[in-house]
Design an enzyme around this catalytic site. Structure first.
Site, mmCIF file in Angstrom:
data_model
loop_
_atom_site.group_PDB
_atom_site.id
_atom_site.type_symbol
_atom_site.label_atom_id
_atom_site.label_comp_id
_atom_site.label_asym_id
_atom_site.label_seq_id
_atom_site.Cartn_x
_atom_site.Cartn_y
_atom_site.Cartn_z
ATOM 1 N N LYS B 88 2.175 20.111 -18.235
ATOM 2 C CA LYS B 88 1.812 20.252 -16.821
ATOM 3 C C LYS B 88 0.408 20.832 -16.760
ATOM 4 O O LYS B 88 0.023 21.655 -17.603
ATOM 5 C CB LYS B 88 2.831 21.187 -16.160
ATOM 6 C CG LYS B 88 2.711 21.319 -14.652
ATOM 7 C CD LYS B 88 3.831 22.230 -14.135
ATOM 8 C CE LYS B 88 3.789 22.395 -12.634
ATOM 9 N NZ LYS B 88 4.913 23.241 -12.145
ATOM 10 N N SER B 163 7.390 21.323 -8.454
ATOM 11 C CA SER B 163 5.996 20.925 -8.623
ATOM 12 C C SER B 163 5.726 20.272 -9.982
ATOM 13 O O SER B 163 4.662 19.677 -10.154
ATOM 14 C CB SER B 163 5.099 22.151 -8.457
ATOM 15 O OG SER B 163 5.351 23.069 -9.512
ATOM 16 N N SER B 187 10.756 24.525 -9.810
ATOM 17 C CA SER B 187 9.746 23.500 -10.110
ATOM 18 C C SER B 187 9.940 22.745 -11.422
ATOM 19 O O SER B 187 9.281 21.738 -11.659
ATOM 20 C CB SER B 187 8.346 24.120 -10.098
ATOM 21 O OG SER B 187 7.875 24.199 -8.773
#
Lengths: 502, 513, 99
Positions: B88, B163, B187
């Site tokens: 990420k 996210s 997330s």
């Protein structure tokens, strides 16, 4: 009304930089005086993803200070974030301690200049509110040559470890404020936790000043206080407080209110200037620092810190006075930790203790020895004459092995050659002749050789006694013990008196 | 199963990460071959997904060659030898752009090494690139982004969740063998659920936060996303453990997570008590999600687990407490983006600011997106001295109450089962205008963050397709005791072994997973 | 801050503190969204929090999470400086301000 109609009330917030190898929350090396931004790392710049990890030594130093000042140490204290935007503050917040600082209470003793104490050693207690740890900000410079219209930032200092010592409003004059700062400076140096140099910014202070009518003195009613920021020398500290006292007295005289505000001191104009008022004060949005667990002080850590607290300056001064030293001597010896330690070691090496011995050791140290040390540009710690050598020298003089004058010469040589006084006395023949037989023989020779002077002396011209002593000393090449010479000369003269009156 | 080397699929991408590492260590496969296969797949298929923000083909191949060279020198290779991973984009990678999904850090090339990347590399992993995310990890759909929003590989008009949506999408589509995500309020787990993969949020402090760009420091945890429970366990075993750069990381010993997975796959669940909070399964829960949840409970019961009812009395206050704490910490953590030291700055623009305030305001107003600004403002509000007691202080006390609720529940059960997301993946743009509705979709996941507990989302099947909705994956969430990731992995592995979901891969226009 | 102030005014005020500048349109929309969220957050008042401490994560027993005072590896200052938007020599430059 005049300034004299008001009582001045002052509280100080003193920032003191701890002399650790690395910064408060990052393993980045730090010291004063490096090239700009050379002592920085990702954390010092507040780079994304970096986290604070507290420096064990900084915590130990802070504990030492708290214990030395008699603070209550919180077993669990908390870090907090204080928010404001400023270019020298890399994260947009400063990590500090707010509602739960590590040390609470405590006090600093300062000389009580008002007290009618002939010794000048009465003290006054300034209470502390608390002490907390925090990280320092960077440094800004503004629009120098070639950078017109710009401010420039150096992050070297950003993250340096600080303790902030917050006093209660117990100071009553600019002089007391400066005394308080001097006491703190000496203390942190004694503790070995800070250079505490105002010029280099490792010791700084903000002063909260308010005035109240004399009749309110001693009450809990205070005037509106104003804070003077960033006082960076003893001179400006006093001058700024005096200027602020004038400003506030002026306002009050005119019936105007003092508005709570933050000020700076304009050194050129010798005036304090308002930077912002309370209405415009920032909301720092404090909250507990989530990046670090609460700071837990273990018993072992507390005990280690306690063991590292040496004798404090004022305690030492009291002890030295109790040894019979004068106020002046006690002041000189306690000014430096190293000097006091030298004195203590020398005294311990001298056999009979007692008042006279302390005075004797003090005289040698503050007189001849310090002259040598200062003359060579040494620190007392570097003095080649060890405390035990000095004690040896003093003993040699006191037991009459060498004369006082020879003692000074021996000290010079011992210092220059780093050789023990006893060895020098033997090598260079400083030993006094105290053998009464040898001295008597010399006296009889001198008396026989100077019949005219003898007649005059016996005739009442007593001043000539010195002439005979001098002749004997000359004949002994200075090695005769003058005290013994005097005694034997008296006996010989008495014989001559008796024989002439026969 | 997917990790069977005799599978009819010849692509190395069908192997599990654990099998890949074994194949690289044994010399059966080269790291370069694996890496190239993933780079090809990304080039071919990510145009439809936008799961990668940055693909570092050159760096990845160089790294793969270095691993192959190490092997030929006879060096001992790590547990992720040659495994191509995606991170990420809020994980700091030295000298590789780290954007955190924001214009604010566009082009920022970290001059230091983050701990997560370092640990993965030390274990032999190959970093393929950086995966898309909601800006500063704030979002549940990956739509809070100035870049192209990520698509769900099961339905390209649907969100992947957030996210860590880029990571979930890439793992689901087989565009990395193992993904790294971060979880502040769900997330990792929610996008894992919406994309049909496994996502594990460890105990707070189990995995370091050093090198993970902070959103909300007391809630953030990094964790793996993977196709299988076993690979998630492998990822966690590499990431877990104390880090001297993170004072909140825990020193507790790291257990053998792979052994826990083996135990779950091979043994039964006798003696395991699974708690269910029936009161939380009311309003707002999609029928399809409810159905799959009940089916999963049956699976666990069939394997021998005992189901018990539990109650968390302050559960209904969790969303409110979460939004106070998360926004407060975010407003603080994002104060550093001021255009002075790094990243985007009005000072880099053609008409530079004439005052300091202008530098600050122009930089922050231009380069932060709307959701980030909303949260900064909310966080600023709740931390103001006059609102602190009613908001931040109170939320932190409610958090204590919630943590006590969990502790009480764990006296009666070993883990708590719930849906991960109350709904399957929704259409892009569907909830964009209603922040509160978006916040409420985190209802099942934020409890674990508030209490610092480990939680995992595993595939629990698919919704029945209808006119309105295609066949979409649905996740089961298991929340465990503090530091008891092993039990979560064991029960998850048992569920996985008893269901066919892990083997299902999405097909989508532009590529087959 | 006046909580009963119009939402857009509140948004502007908060933006000032957070060094964000909002257009009036933005302030209106963000302000009303904040208003909605704040109304929701008031449910926290329901909880009986008397005597309840603020939450703290458990840490390892006996671990003080302190670091030895030993300098770490070089901080790569040049690379960090190279990333700064505006510099003068090895200093970071911003529009002139008064301390």
């Amino acid at each position: 009304m005049a300034v004299a109609d008001y009582e001045v009330v002052i509280g100080l917030e003193v920032h003191c930089q701890l002399s650790t190898e690395t910064k408060m929350f990052t393993d980045c090396a730090y010291h004063v005086g490096a090239e700009s931004n050379a002592l920085t790392d990702a954390y010092s710049w507040g780079l994304p993803g970096t986290l604070p990890v507290p420096n064990q030594r900084a915590v130990e130093y802070a504990l030492r200070l708290g214990l030395a000042l008699g603070c209550a140490i919180r077993p669990v204290s908390r870090w907090a974030r204080k928010h404001y935007f400023y270019p020298d503050l890399p994260k947009g917040y400063q990590i500090t301690q707010s509602d739960l600082p590590y040390a609470q209470g405590g006090a600093v003793e300062i000389p009580d200049r008002g007290a009618a104490d002939s010794e000048g050693f009465a003290t006054k207690t300034v209470r502390l509110h608390h002490i907390h740890m925090e990280e320092d900000a960077g440094k800004n410079t503004h629009g120098g040559h070639g950078s017109e219209g710009l401010s420039l930032i150096d992050y070297n200092r950003a993250g340096a470890p600080l303790v902030e010592i917050v006093s209660e409003p117990d100071l009553r004059s600019a002089v007391e404020a400066a005394d308080y700062m001097r006491e703190l400076r000496q203390l942190v140096r004694t503790l070995g936790i800070s250079e505490a140099n105002m010029e280099e910014g490792t010791l700084r202070c903000d002063a909260n000043v308010s005035l109240r009518r004399r009749e309110l003195a001693g009450s809990e009613t205070y005037g509106t206080r104003c804070e003077i920021k960033n006082l960076n020398s003893f001179k400006f500290l006093e001058a700024a407080i005096l200027a602020e006292i004038r400003r506030q007295a002026d306002l009050l005289d005119r019936g105007e209110a003092v508005v709570q505000s933050t000020l700076s001191y304009d050194t050129a104009r010798d005036q304090t200037k308002i930077m912002r008022t309370k209405e415009a004060a920032a909301d720092y949005r404090y909250f507990p620092e989530p990046d670090m667990p609460a700071l837990r002080i273990s018993k072992a850590m507390l005990e280690a810190a306690r063991a590292a607290v040496p004798e404090l300056p004022w305690a030492r001064r009291r002890r030295l006075l109790s040894l019979g030293l004068s106020t002046y001597d006690a002041g000189v010896l306690s000014a430096e930790q190293g000097l006091a330690a030298y004195f203590d070691d020398a005294l311990a090496a001298l056999k009979p203790g007692g008042e006279g011995t302390a005075k004797l050791a003090c005289n040698w140290i503050t007189g001849d020895l310090l002259k040598l040390v200062n003359g060579h540009g040494h620190a007392i710690e570097d003095c080649p004459v060890t405390p035990s050598w000095l004690a040896e020298l003093i003993a040699l003089v006191e037991d009459g092995t060498i004369s006082r004058r020879a003692g000074k010469e021996v000290l010079d040589k011992s210092y220059a050659e780093a050789r023990s006084p006893a060895a020098i006395v033997e090598r260079d023949g400083y030993r006094q002749v105290s053998d009464t037989g040898a001295i008597e023989a010399m006296i009889r020779e001198v008396v026989a050789a100077n019949p005219k002077q003898l007649a005059q002396l016996l005739g009442g011209k007593d001043k000539l006694r010195g002439f005979f002593v001098g002749q004997v000393m000359k004949r002994s090449k200075g090695q005769a013990n003058p005290k013994v010479v005097q005694e034997v000369l008296a006996t010989v003269l008495a014989e001559h008196r008796d024989s002439s009156s026969d | 199963m997917a990790d069977d080397p005799t599978s009819i699929d010849p692509s190395p991408r069908s192997m599990s990460a654990r099998a890949m590492a074994e194949a690289v260590r044994s010399g059966e496969r080269s790291a370069r071959e694996l890496t190239q296969a993933y780079l090809d797949a990304i080039a071919e298929r990510d145009g439809a997904l936008h799961s990668y923000r940055l693909v570092d083909a050159e760096g990845a191949l160089a790294r793969a060659d270095a691993i192959d060279a190490e092997r030929s020198r006879g060096a001992t290779l790590g547990p992720l030898a040659g495994v191509p991973v995606g991170l990420k984009d809020n994980f700091v990678t030295a000298d590789l752009d780290t954007t955190c999904g924001s214009r604010m850090l566009e082009g920022w090339r970290p001059p230091y090494a983050g701990s997560h990347a370092a640990r993965l590399l030390d274990a032999g992993a190959v970093i393929l690139g950086k995966l898309a995310m909601d800006e500063f990890a704030m979002g549940s759909s990956n739509e809070n982004t100035p870049f192209e929003p990520v698509r769900n590989p099961w339905a390209l008009d649907r969100v992947p969740g957030g996210s860590s949506g880029g990571t979930a999408s890439a793992v689901a589509a087989g565009l990395c063998a193992l993904g790294l995500g971060s979880d502040t309020g769900g997330s990792i787990r929610q996008p894992a659920s919406l994309c049909g993969v496994v996502g594990l949020k460890p105990t707070y402090g189990r995995v370091t936060r050093a090198g993970m760009i902070a959103f909300a420091s007391s809630l953030d945890q990094a964790g793996p996303l993977a196709r299988t429970v076993e690979d998630a366990a492998l990822g966690l075993s590499v990431l877990a453990g104390a880090d001297p750069r993170d004072a909140t990381s825990l020193r507790a010993p790291v257990p053998d997570y792979l052994a826990a997975v083996d135990a779950g796959r091979e043994g039964d669940l006798k003696g395991v008590k699974v708690g269910v909070q029936r009161s939380s399964l009311g309003e707002g829960l999609a029928d399809s999600v409810r159905a799959r949840f009940e089916a999963s409970l049956e699976v666990l019961a069939e394997r021998g687990a005992e189901l018990v009812d539990v109650e968390l009395p302050h559960f209904h206050l969790a969303v409110a407490a979460y939004y106070v704490v998360a926004t407060a910490e975010a407003s603080s953590n994002l104060a550093r983006y001021d255009g002075v030291r790094y990243g985007a700055s009005a000072a880099r623009e053609d008409s530079p600011p004439s005052s300091l305030v202008e530098l600050y305001e122009r930089t922050r107003s231009t380069h932060f997106g709307a959701e980030v600004k909303r949260r900064i403002l909310l966080g600023t509000f709740v931390l103001r001295s006059e609102s602190y007691a009613d908001y931040y202080g109170r939320a932190m006390k409610v958090r204590t109450l919630l943590a006590r609720d969990y502790a009480g529940a764990f006296e009666r059960c070993d883990l708590i089962a719930s849906p991960t997301s109350p709904v399957p993946a929704w259409r892009l743009g569907e909830k964009l205008d209603d922040p509160l509705a978006m916040y409420l979709s985190d209802v099942f996941t934020i409890g674990a963050n508030l209490a610092g507990l480990p939680a995992i989302s595993i595939p629990a099947g698919f919704c029945e397709p209808c006119d309105d909705c295609p066949r979409l994956p649905i996740g089961l969430q298991l929340t465990g005791r503090r530091l008891d990731e092993a039990t979560l992995l064991r029960v998850s592995a048992a569920h996985e072994a008893a269901t066919p979901w892990a083997a299902e891969r999405p097909t989508f226009e532009g590529g087959q997973g | 801050m006046n909580r009963s102030a119009p939402p857009e005014e509140m948004a502007h005020e908060l933006a000032g503190l957070a060094r964000l500048r909002l257009s009036d349109d933005e302030a209106r929309s963000i302000g009303s969204q904040l208003d909605t969220v704040l109304a929701y957050l008031r449910c926290l008042a329901e909880a009986d929090v008397d005597g309840v401490p603020e939450f703290e994560h458990e840490s390892d027993e006996g671990d003080q999470a302190l670091r030895a005072d030993t300098p770490g590896p070089d901080g790569r200052v040049e690379a960090i400086l190279a990333g700064a938007p505006k510099t003068r020599g090895s200093l970071v430059a911003v529009p002139k301000f008064k301390d």
